[in-house]
Design a protein around this motif. Structure first.
Motif, PDB file in Angstrom:
ATOM      1  N   GLY A 163       0.826  -1.208   0.000  1.00  0.00           N
ATOM      2  CA  GLY A 163       0.000   0.000   0.000  1.00  0.00           C
ATOM      3  C   GLY A 163       0.851   1.244   0.000  1.00  0.00           C
ATOM      4  O   GLY A 163       0.568   2.215  -0.682  1.00  0.00           O
ATOM      5  N   ALA A 164       1.931   1.229   0.787  1.00  0.00           N
ATOM      6  CA  ALA A 164       2.818   2.387   0.832  1.00  0.00           C
ATOM      7  C   ALA A 164       3.534   2.547  -0.495  1.00  0.00           C
ATOM      8  O   ALA A 164       3.702   3.652  -0.993  1.00  0.00           O
ATOM      9  N   ALA A 165       3.940   1.444  -1.101  1.00  0.00           N
ATOM     10  CA  ALA A 165       4.631   1.534  -2.386  1.00  0.00           C
ATOM     11  C   ALA A 165       3.694   2.017  -3.480  1.00  0.00           C
ATOM     12  O   ALA A 165       4.093   2.775  -4.358  1.00  0.00           O
ATOM     13  N   MET A 166       2.433   1.599  -3.415  1.00  0.00           N
ATOM     14  CA  MET A 166       1.483   2.029  -4.437  1.00  0.00           C
ATOM     15  C   MET A 166       1.124   3.496  -4.260  1.00  0.00           C
ATOM     16  O   MET A 166       0.868   4.184  -5.224  1.00  0.00           O
ATOM     17  N   GLY A 167       1.144   3.980  -3.015  1.00  0.00           N
ATOM     18  CA  GLY A 167       0.789   5.362  -2.757  1.00  0.00           C
ATOM     19  C   GLY A 167       1.874   6.332  -3.172  1.00  0.00           C
ATOM     20  O   GLY A 167       1.609   7.481  -3.485  1.00  0.00           O
ATOM     21  N   ALA A 168       3.123   5.895  -3.180  1.00  0.00           N
ATOM     22  CA  ALA A 168       4.230   6.768  -3.547  1.00  0.00           C
ATOM     23  C   ALA A 168       4.352   6.815  -5.065  1.00  0.00           C
ATOM     24  O   ALA A 168       4.619   5.813  -5.704  1.00  0.00           O
ATOM     25  N   ALA A 169       4.156   7.977  -5.620  1.00  0.00           N
ATOM     26  CA  ALA A 169       4.227   8.129  -7.071  1.00  0.00           C
ATOM     27  C   ALA A 169       5.681   8.200  -7.517  1.00  0.00           C
ATOM     28  O   ALA A 169       6.502   8.813  -6.859  1.00  0.00           O
ATOM     29  N   GLN A 170       5.968   7.590  -8.630  1.00  0.00           N
ATOM     30  CA  GLN A 170       7.297   7.611  -9.204  1.00  0.00           C
ATOM     31  C   GLN A 170       7.388   8.819 -10.121  1.00  0.00           C
ATOM     32  O   GLN A 170       6.639   8.945 -11.072  1.00  0.00           O
ATOM     33  N   LEU A 171       8.293   9.746  -9.812  1.00  0.00           N
ATOM     34  CA  LEU A 171       8.467  10.919 -10.646  1.00  0.00           C
ATOM     35  C   LEU A 171       9.187  10.505 -11.919  1.00  0.00           C
ATOM     36  O   LEU A 171      10.182   9.792 -11.857  1.00  0.00           O
ATOM     37  N   PRO A 172       8.692  10.935 -13.064  1.00  0.00           N
ATOM     38  CA  PRO A 172       9.355  10.570 -14.314  1.00  0.00           C
ATOM     39  C   PRO A 172      10.659  11.348 -14.489  1.00  0.00           C
ATOM     40  O   PRO A 172      10.782  12.480 -14.036  1.00  0.00           O
ATOM     41  N   SER A 173      11.604  10.724 -15.154  1.00  0.00           N
ATOM     42  CA  SER A 173      12.845  11.418 -15.486  1.00  0.00           C
ATOM     43  C   SER A 173      12.601  12.311 -16.698  1.00  0.00           C
ATOM     44  O   SER A 173      11.591  12.190 -17.395  1.00  0.00           O
ATOM     45  N   SER A 174      13.538  13.195 -16.939  1.00  0.00           N
ATOM     46  CA  SER A 174      13.458  14.078 -18.095  1.00  0.00           C
ATOM     47  C   SER A 174      13.386  13.266 -19.391  1.00  0.00           C
ATOM     48  O   SER A 174      12.601  13.573 -20.291  1.00  0.00           O
ATOM     49  N   ASP A 175      14.205  12.219 -19.485  1.00  0.00           N
ATOM     50  CA  ASP A 175      14.196  11.366 -20.681  1.00  0.00           C
ATOM     51  C   ASP A 175      12.859  10.659 -20.862  1.00  0.00           C
ATOM     52  O   ASP A 175      12.370  10.518 -21.980  1.00  0.00           O
ATOM     53  N   VAL A 212     -12.946  24.307 -16.102  1.00  0.00           N
ATOM     54  CA  VAL A 212     -11.639  24.322 -15.450  1.00  0.00           C
ATOM     55  C   VAL A 212     -11.011  22.963 -15.726  1.00  0.00           C
ATOM     56  O   VAL A 212     -11.682  21.934 -15.661  1.00  0.00           O
ATOM     57  N   ILE A 213      -9.731  22.969 -16.051  1.00  0.00           N
ATOM     58  CA  ILE A 213      -9.028  21.724 -16.359  1.00  0.00           C
ATOM     59  C   ILE A 213      -7.902  21.559 -15.346  1.00  0.00           C
ATOM     60  O   ILE A 213      -7.169  22.505 -15.056  1.00  0.00           O
ATOM     61  N   ARG A 214      -7.779  20.347 -14.814  1.00  0.00           N
ATOM     62  CA  ARG A 214      -6.783  20.065 -13.782  1.00  0.00           C
ATOM     63  C   ARG A 214      -5.831  18.973 -14.266  1.00  0.00           C
ATOM     64  O   ARG A 214      -6.211  18.127 -15.078  1.00  0.00           O
ATOM     65  N   GLY A 215      -4.626  19.003 -13.726  1.00  0.00           N
ATOM     66  CA  GLY A 215      -3.665  17.963 -14.054  1.00  0.00           C
ATOM     67  C   GLY A 215      -2.338  18.198 -13.367  1.00  0.00           C
ATOM     68  O   GLY A 215      -2.127  19.227 -12.722  1.00  0.00           O
ATOM     69  N   THR A 216      -1.448  17.239 -13.513  1.00  0.00           N
ATOM     70  CA  THR A 216      -0.100  17.347 -12.967  1.00  0.00           C
ATOM     71  C   THR A 216       0.822  17.825 -14.069  1.00  0.00           C
ATOM     72  O   THR A 216       0.896  17.206 -15.129  1.00  0.00           O
ATOM     73  N   LEU A 217       1.497  18.951 -13.802  1.00  0.00           N
ATOM     74  CA  LEU A 217       2.454  19.512 -14.759  1.00  0.00           C
ATOM     75  C   LEU A 217       3.866  19.295 -14.255  1.00  0.00           C
ATOM     76  O   LEU A 217       4.122  19.334 -13.046  1.00  0.00           O
ATOM     77  N   TYR A 218       4.766  19.066 -15.198  1.00  0.00           N
ATOM     78  CA  TYR A 218       6.194  18.957 -14.907  1.00  0.00           C
ATOM     79  C   TYR A 218       6.907  19.986 -15.768  1.00  0.00           C
ATOM     80  O   TYR A 218       6.824  19.943 -16.984  1.00  0.00           O
ATOM     81  N   LYS A 256      15.090  12.402  -9.020  1.00  0.00           N
ATOM     82  CA  LYS A 256      15.370  12.314  -7.586  1.00  0.00           C
ATOM     83  C   LYS A 256      15.096  13.662  -6.923  1.00  0.00           C
ATOM     84  O   LYS A 256      15.309  14.708  -7.530  1.00  0.00           O
ATOM     85  N   PRO A 257      14.629  13.660  -5.668  1.00  0.00           N
ATOM     86  CA  PRO A 257      14.373  14.927  -4.975  1.00  0.00           C
ATOM     87  C   PRO A 257      15.627  15.800  -4.950  1.00  0.00           C
ATOM     88  O   PRO A 257      16.738  15.300  -4.782  1.00  0.00           O
ATOM     89  N   ALA A 258      15.426  17.097  -5.141  1.00  0.00           N
ATOM     90  CA  ALA A 258      16.542  18.037  -5.173  1.00  0.00           C
ATOM     91  C   ALA A 258      16.341  19.115  -4.121  1.00  0.00           C
ATOM     92  O   ALA A 258      15.215  19.535  -3.859  1.00  0.00           O
ATOM     93  N   ALA A 259      17.434  19.543  -3.551  1.00  0.00           N
ATOM     94  CA  ALA A 259      17.399  20.682  -2.641  1.00  0.00           C
ATOM     95  C   ALA A 259      17.488  21.927  -3.513  1.00  0.00           C
ATOM     96  O   ALA A 259      18.481  22.142  -4.199  1.00  0.00           O
ATOM     97  N   TYR A 260      16.446  22.711  -3.509  1.00  0.00           N
ATOM     98  CA  TYR A 260      16.404  23.908  -4.341  1.00  0.00           C
ATOM     99  C   TYR A 260      16.328  25.115  -3.425  1.00  0.00           C
ATOM    100  O   TYR A 260      15.362  25.288  -2.700  1.00  0.00           O
ATOM    101  N   THR A 261      17.365  25.916  -3.450  1.00  0.00           N
ATOM    102  CA  THR A 261      17.420  27.070  -2.566  1.00  0.00           C
ATOM    103  C   THR A 261      17.176  28.381  -3.294  1.00  0.00           C
ATOM    104  O   THR A 261      17.002  29.404  -2.667  1.00  0.00           O
ATOM    105  N   GLY A 262      17.169  28.341  -4.596  1.00  0.00           N
ATOM    106  CA  GLY A 262      16.992  29.566  -5.369  1.00  0.00           C
ATOM    107  C   GLY A 262      15.536  29.963  -5.495  1.00  0.00           C
ATOM    108  O   GLY A 262      14.626  29.253  -5.075  1.00  0.00           O
ATOM    109  N   PHE A 263      15.329  31.129  -6.035  1.00  0.00           N
ATOM    110  CA  PHE A 263      13.979  31.603  -6.328  1.00  0.00           C
ATOM    111  C   PHE A 263      13.764  31.486  -7.814  1.00  0.00           C
ATOM    112  O   PHE A 263      14.585  31.917  -8.612  1.00  0.00           O
TER     113      PHE A 263
END
Length: 158
Positions: free
Chosen positions: A17-29, A68-74, A129-136
């Motif tokens: 259940g935990a693995a199914m709940g965690a979404a896999q972020l796609p790579s740029s490729d 109104v249209i909704r979705g996940t944008l990258y 992979k998660p990134a530390a982003y400190t910029g604006f």
């Protein structure tokens, strides 16, 4: 002993259940090459924005209204400045910003006004992979008119 077996069973059931709940972020490729899943909805000198077509939803609208249209944008944010090695080594993308987005349009006379609401979900490296982003960074995907038109056309197919 029964307690240990029960705990092991609960753990075994909880992990999938935990693995199914965690979404896999796609790579740029992945986004660039999976045309059936990730559609480009906006591009500029600074970024390229994809929508995950499996997340597109269109809110019901009354006759004469636009939905109104909704979705996940990258949003792939390019390095600035780009160098020859960035191009040669295919390292143009610096970050991927993930947004939950709602975009809408209203007609006022002959004019249509567009609006967009982006909620940042995370910042990632080009390999997902998660990134530390400190910029604006200005909110990518702020071109509501272009994004609305693209997502509107896509939402008719999903």
């Amino acid at each position: 002993m029964k307690k240990m077996i029960a705990m092991a069973l609960i753990s075994a059931l909880a992990l999938p259940g935990a693995a199914m709940g965690a979404a896999q972020l796609p790579s740029s490729d992945k986004m660039l090459n999976d045309y059936s899943r990730y559609a480009v909805v906006y591009t500029s000198d600074e970024e390229r924005v994809y929508v995950d077509t499996e997340t597109i939803e269109r809110d019901p609208a009354n006759a004469g209204e636009l939905p109104v249209i909704r979705g996940t944008l990258y949003a792939e944010v390019y390095k600035d400045p780009l160098t020859y090695p960035d191009y040669g080594n295919d390292r143009m993308v610096e970050y991927i910003f993930q947004y939950e987005t709602a975009v809408g349009a209203d007609q006022y006379g002959r004019e249509i006004r567009y609006r967009i609401l982006n909620k940042l979900q995370g910042v990632y490296t080009p390999d997902g992979k998660p990134a530390a982003y400190t910029g604006f960074h200005d909110e990518p995907a702020d071109e509501a008119d272009d994004i609305y038109a693209a997502m509107y056309r896509l939402s008719k197919n999903y």
